[in-house]
Design an enzyme around this catalytic site. Structure first.
Site, mmCIF file in Angstrom:
data_model
loop_
_atom_site.group_PDB
_atom_site.id
_atom_site.type_symbol
_atom_site.label_atom_id
_atom_site.label_comp_id
_atom_site.label_asym_id
_atom_site.label_seq_id
_atom_site.Cartn_x
_atom_site.Cartn_y
_atom_site.Cartn_z
ATOM 1 N N ARG A 154 -2.683 3.909 -5.221
ATOM 2 C CA ARG A 154 -2.840 4.211 -3.796
ATOM 3 C C ARG A 154 -3.970 5.199 -3.542
ATOM 4 O O ARG A 154 -4.555 5.234 -2.468
ATOM 5 C CB ARG A 154 -1.548 4.826 -3.233
ATOM 6 C CG ARG A 154 -0.383 3.863 -3.117
ATOM 7 C CD ARG A 154 0.706 4.484 -2.256
ATOM 8 N NE ARG A 154 2.004 3.851 -2.456
ATOM 9 C CZ ARG A 154 2.413 2.744 -1.842
ATOM 10 N NH1 ARG A 154 1.602 2.122 -1.010
ATOM 11 N NH2 ARG A 154 3.611 2.251 -2.067
ATOM 12 N N ASP A 166 -0.816 -0.282 -3.035
ATOM 13 C CA ASP A 166 -0.348 -0.027 -4.396
ATOM 14 C C ASP A 166 -0.054 -1.303 -5.181
ATOM 15 O O ASP A 166 0.027 -2.401 -4.618
ATOM 16 C CB ASP A 166 0.955 0.780 -4.361
ATOM 17 C CG ASP A 166 2.143 -0.093 -3.968
ATOM 18 O OD1 ASP A 166 2.033 -0.820 -2.963
ATOM 19 O OD2 ASP A 166 3.163 -0.070 -4.679
ATOM 20 N N GLU A 211 -1.018 -1.257 10.397
ATOM 21 C CA GLU A 211 -0.605 -1.891 9.140
ATOM 22 C C GLU A 211 -1.779 -1.887 8.155
ATOM 23 O O GLU A 211 -2.947 -1.874 8.564
ATOM 24 C CB GLU A 211 -0.137 -3.320 9.457
ATOM 25 C CG GLU A 211 0.281 -4.166 8.290
ATOM 26 C CD GLU A 211 1.498 -3.650 7.502
ATOM 27 O OE1 GLU A 211 1.405 -2.535 6.946
ATOM 28 O OE2 GLU A 211 2.502 -4.365 7.426
ATOM 29 N N ASP A 212 -1.463 -1.896 6.875
ATOM 30 C CA ASP A 212 -2.541 -1.945 5.880
ATOM 31 C C ASP A 212 -3.102 -3.350 5.710
ATOM 32 O O ASP A 212 -4.300 -3.548 5.679
ATOM 33 C CB ASP A 212 -2.059 -1.382 4.522
ATOM 34 C CG ASP A 212 -0.766 -2.020 4.029
ATOM 35 O OD1 ASP A 212 -0.192 -2.882 4.731
ATOM 36 O OD2 ASP A 212 -0.310 -1.650 2.928
ATOM 37 N N ASP A 264 -0.567 -10.531 5.269
ATOM 38 C CA ASP A 264 -0.680 -11.550 4.227
ATOM 39 C C ASP A 264 -0.003 -12.831 4.738
ATOM 40 O O ASP A 264 -0.615 -13.616 5.453
ATOM 41 C CB ASP A 264 -0.015 -10.968 2.969
ATOM 42 C CG ASP A 264 -0.142 -11.845 1.751
ATOM 43 O OD1 ASP A 264 -1.088 -12.647 1.690
ATOM 44 O OD2 ASP A 264 0.708 -11.742 0.852
ATOM 45 N N PHE A 308 -5.117 -10.145 -4.764
ATOM 46 C CA PHE A 308 -4.256 -8.982 -4.642
ATOM 47 C C PHE A 308 -5.106 -7.726 -4.744
ATOM 48 O O PHE A 308 -5.827 -7.523 -5.724
ATOM 49 C CB PHE A 308 -3.171 -8.972 -5.719
ATOM 50 C CG PHE A 308 -2.104 -7.970 -5.426
ATOM 51 C CD1 PHE A 308 -1.077 -8.264 -4.529
ATOM 52 C CD2 PHE A 308 -2.126 -6.717 -6.015
ATOM 53 C CE1 PHE A 308 -0.104 -7.321 -4.222
ATOM 54 C CE2 PHE A 308 -1.157 -5.766 -5.713
ATOM 55 C CZ PHE A 308 -0.144 -6.075 -4.824
ATOM 56 N N VAL A 309 -5.038 -6.883 -3.699
ATOM 57 C CA VAL A 309 -5.902 -5.699 -3.654
ATOM 58 C C VAL A 309 -5.083 -4.411 -3.713
ATOM 59 O O VAL A 309 -3.923 -4.367 -3.286
ATOM 60 C CB VAL A 309 -6.804 -5.697 -2.396
ATOM 61 C CG1 VAL A 309 -7.835 -6.804 -2.469
ATOM 62 C CG2 VAL A 309 -5.982 -5.817 -1.112
#
Ligand code: 5GP
Length: 173
Positions: free
Chosen positions: A164, A158, A98-99, A102, A151-152
């Site tokens: 991206r 994205d 996973e990226d 959160d 928020f990154v």
């Protein structure tokens, strides 16, 4: 493309260094095994691509897509499978890639869903973690960086499908 304010949080060379470390740990933990990496589209694509090139064990890859924020930067809490796996994972050693974690809602759902399919083992590696934002308890087995509640974008992540391609991970103001 609109001009947003950006601030580098993690530079490309730091990301690469950390991914090498993660790959070493994962290769050691799964020594003698073959693993199936499941990339969560689309954000984890670049992370998965870099990670597998540093792994010292045989791997297979597959992908899933689940609903996420869409055009908003707050979680809807609704998780839906948009693209499922192409194969059975029963009896396999599976690592979800996973990226970012959160609220934990996405991975909490995905983990339970995949667990019910009977893998031999099921673990999670995330590049980024925002532990202060959890709505449900979720602890990834491997984590690249714990980051603050911002928020990154970049390195696969994205905002409205933009950014991206950025090599660094940046805070979007
Ligand atoms: P969760 O279900 O844990 O709240 O959210 C997971 C998903 O939300 C991630 O896979 C990612 O798509 C999105 N997300 C959460 N935080 C961020 C962020 O800071 N930047 C971006 N671009 N996406 C995020």
């Amino acid at each position: 493309m609109t001009e947003e304010k950006m601030e580098i949080l993690l530079a490309a060379e730091d990301i690469e260094k950390r991914i090498c470390e993660l790959a070493r740990t994962i290769s050691d933990d799964y020594k003698g095994q073959k693993i199936l990496l499941i990339g969560v589209l689309k954000g984890a694509v670049i992370f998965l691509s870099d990670l597998i090139r540093h792994l010292k064990i045989p791997v297979e890859i597959d992908f899933m897509a689940v609903s996420s924020y869409g055009a908003d930067t707050t979680s809807s809490g609704v998780v839906r499978i948009q693209k499922d796996l192409e194969q059975s994972i029963t009896g396999k050693d599976v690592l979800i890639v996973e990226d970012i974690v959160d609220t934990g809602l996405t991975l909490n759902y995905l983990y339970d869903n995949l667990f019910s399919r009977g893998p031999q083992t099921l673990r999670v590696v995330t590049l980024l973690d925002k532990p202060n934002r959890r709505k449900v308890e979720f602890n990834p087995d491997y984590c690249g960086f714990a980051i603050p509640d911002e928020f990154v974008v970049g390195y696969g992540l994205d905002f409205n499908e933009d950014y991206r391609h950025l090599p660094d991970i940046c805070i979007l103001k």
